[in-house]
Design a protein around this motif. Structure first.
Motif, PDB file in Angstrom:
ATOM      1  N   LEU A 159       0.449  -1.004   0.042  1.00 17.53           N
ATOM      2  CA  LEU A 159       0.120   0.011  -0.434  1.00 17.53           C
ATOM      3  C   LEU A 159       0.613   1.403   0.104  1.00 17.53           C
ATOM      4  CD1 LEU A 159      -3.403  -0.866   2.877  1.00 17.53           C
ATOM      5  CD2 LEU A 159      -2.944  -0.455   0.021  1.00 17.53           C
ATOM      6  N   ALA A 160       1.838   1.370   0.828  1.00 25.42           N
ATOM      7  CA  ALA A 160       2.474   2.465   0.773  1.00 25.42           C
ATOM      8  C   ALA A 160       3.517   2.667  -0.110  1.00 25.42           C
ATOM      9  CB  ALA A 160       3.314   2.283   2.331  1.00 25.42           C
ATOM     10  N   TYR A 161       3.851   1.609  -0.924  1.00 23.61           N
ATOM     11  CA  TYR A 161       5.026   1.408  -1.744  1.00 23.61           C
ATOM     12  C   TYR A 161       3.571   2.263  -3.045  1.00 23.61           C
ATOM     13  CZ  TYR A 161       7.212   0.355  -5.990  1.00 23.61           C
ATOM     14  OH  TYR A 161       8.153   0.756  -7.765  1.00 23.61           O
ATOM     15  N   SER A 162       3.169   1.353  -3.517  1.00 25.29           N
ATOM     16  CA  SER A 162       1.925   1.103  -4.880  1.00 25.29           C
ATOM     17  C   SER A 162       1.613   2.674  -3.827  1.00 25.29           C
ATOM     18  CB  SER A 162       1.012   1.207  -4.708  1.00 25.29           C
ATOM     19  OG  SER A 162       0.164   1.332  -3.115  1.00 25.29           O
ATOM     20  N   VAL A 163       1.329   3.613  -3.472  1.00 24.92           N
ATOM     21  CA  VAL A 163       1.065   5.167  -2.734  1.00 24.92           C
ATOM     22  C   VAL A 163       2.267   5.868  -3.983  1.00 24.92           C
ATOM     23  CG1 VAL A 163       0.304   7.006  -1.407  1.00 24.92           C
ATOM     24  CG2 VAL A 163      -1.141   4.637  -1.446  1.00 24.92           C
ATOM     25  N   GLN A 164       3.158   5.543  -3.038  1.00 19.43           N
ATOM     26  CA  GLN A 164       4.154   6.668  -3.291  1.00 19.43           C
ATOM     27  C   GLN A 164       4.993   6.711  -4.717  1.00 19.43           C
ATOM     28  OE1 GLN A 164       7.043   5.957   0.162  1.00 19.43           O
ATOM     29  NE2 GLN A 164       8.575   7.359  -0.889  1.00 19.43           N
ATOM     30  N   ALA A 165       4.636   5.357  -5.208  1.00 25.04           N
ATOM     31  CA  ALA A 165       4.964   4.949  -6.941  1.00 25.04           C
ATOM     32  C   ALA A 165       3.987   5.718  -7.638  1.00 25.04           C
ATOM     33  CB  ALA A 165       5.202   3.564  -6.959  1.00 25.04           C
TER      34      ALA A 165
END
Length: 434
Positions: free
Chosen positions: A327-333
């Motif tokens: 979740l955190a990576y997908s939002v940041q990316a």
């Protein structure tokens, strides 16, 4: 029928929320999040359940919770003395965890409910009602009475072969308390409680204005209070209803999510490598890790309990950390695909996180109960501290993550489609500012 303009907690969609009939639910048409549900006569029911729960909690304190008998010796424990016993035995962390999560927080939660609900039954609101309702919303994730009961069940299975177990009156009172607490929380949800406070305070927040289709609050310079859901202009700094500081999104959401998550991942390594408890029988020391305890339960034929412990203590923490990582990576990316899957993943992390505390409660119960001098003793291992921290930090990580960030990464086509409905928001902005 009057409507109230709200923004979905999960996706920020602006919604005209009608007054719900008893037995009906409001579901966000964009993300499927359940916004609210209505029951018949919720104030009276929730008040009765909260009073019953507090009464059962008080009745569970003075009587024996359970007793452990072996070779003519007996160790008896009660809820009110268990934390003190753990503290005097040299295990202050277990004492604090036990008293805070299964006694203090539920007691504060129920007391706050009663302080809010009893005046509402008389159609009144006192000065602290809105502050106490904020307190209720913040405490909800941290009450773990039902998790503790599952932990007690696992404890009984683990020591059933060692000696005789006697269930006390306090145990049954605590079971009734847990059921009443769950009934209190499910009878009246957050939105219904805030609406009841507005109604008793003679505040009308309804509007007949039609919102633009597929519009989000942030895209139209609006923001909703993260605590009570009231919509404000973007320049507003404090909620008019609950007086909480306003932010369009949770401040530093991703940074806090990453910080808590990485801490939890690091602590998960010693939590599994080191023993979570030691069983000392006639001078011999048998250390047990989390996975070792699951294997032992399986070998003894306690398949359902072994499965529960495996899911709660091994599968759930790993799945939750992997989900939060994605979740955190997908939002940041700035990923813009599989939004529905990621929203479902977020809801699961909120739902299952605290159930990993089962193993910590198992150790706490066993340590308090099995203390028979040189015959048999159970003491906590270093892993119990690490594992408790893993559960707390992953819960904080999930609470810090703002699911609306998932929906902020819209494609240009979706953004242009939303902008087509901007004009009707001008009237809504006038209503909000008023």
């Amino acid at each position: 029928m009057s409507t109230e303009n709200i923004a979905c907690h999960c996706c920020d969609l602006l919604i005209e929320m009608p007054a719900l009939e008893p037995g009906s639910k409001a579901i966000c048409p964009r993300c499927g999040h359940q916004i609210s549900s209505a029951t018949h006569n919720p104030i009276d029911k929730a008040s009765a359940f909260a009073f019953s729960a507090l009464l059962f909690l008080l009745l569970s304190l003075p009587f024996p919770f359970m007793a452990f008998q072996s070779q003519g010796r007996e160790q008896q424990v009660s809820l009110i003395t268990s934390s003190y016993d753990l503290f005097t035995l040299g295990f202050p962390l277990l004492a604090i965890l036990l008293s805070v999560f299964i006694l203090l927080i539920p007691a504060l939660l129920l007391s706050a409910y009663l302080c809010v609900l009893i005046p509402l039954r008389l159609d009144k609101v006192h000065k602290l009602s809105f502050l106490l309702t904020r307190f209720i919303v913040s405490l909800h994730p941290w009450g773990m009475a039902e998790v503790f009961l599952i932990g007690v069940l696992v404890s009984l299975v683990k020591i059933a072969g060692m000696a005789d177990i006697v269930i006390g009156m306090s145990f049954w009172a605590y079971v009734l308390f847990s059921l009443s607490l769950i009934a209190t929380i499910t009878t009246i949800d957050k939105m219904q409680l805030w609406s009841a406070l507005d109604s008793a305070n003679r505040i009308q927040r309804s509007s007949s204005r039609h919102l633009p289709r597929s519009a989000t609050a942030l895209q139209h310079n609006l923001q909703s209070c993260h605590c009570c859901g009231l919509i404000h202009p973007l320049e507003a700094k404090r909620c008019q209803r609950c007086h909480k500081n306003l932010h369009p999104r949770i401040p530093f959401s991703l940074q806090k999510t990453w910080a808590y998550l990485i801490t939890g991942i690091i602590l998960y390594i010693p939590a599994n490598l080191y023993p979570i408890m030691h069983t000392r029988l006639l001078g011999s020391d048998e250390p047990s890790t989390i996975l070792g305890g699951v294997v032992l339960l399986w070998q003894h034929g306690s398949y359902p309990i072994a499965l529960i412990v495996f899911i709660a203590s091994i599968l759930v923490p790993i799945a939750k950390m992997l989900a939060l990582l994605w979740l955190a990576y997908s939002v940041q990316a700035d990923h813009q695909h599989r939004i529905e899957e990621r929203v479902w993943m977020y809801r699961m992390t909120e739902l299952i996180g605290r159930w990993s505390m089962i193993d910590v409660f198992v150790v706490a119960v066993l340590v308090a109960l099995v203390q028979l001098g040189g015959l048999i003793n159970i003491v906590p291992g270093i892993a119990v501290t690490a594992f408790a921290a893993v559960v707390i930090f992953t819960m904080l990580s999930a609470l810090s993550f703002d699911p609306r960030l998932i929906w902020d990464n819209l494609t240009s086509q979706e953004k242009s489609a939303v902008q087509q409905g901007t004009e009707p928001l001008n009237d809504l902005m006038d209503d909000v500012r008023q």
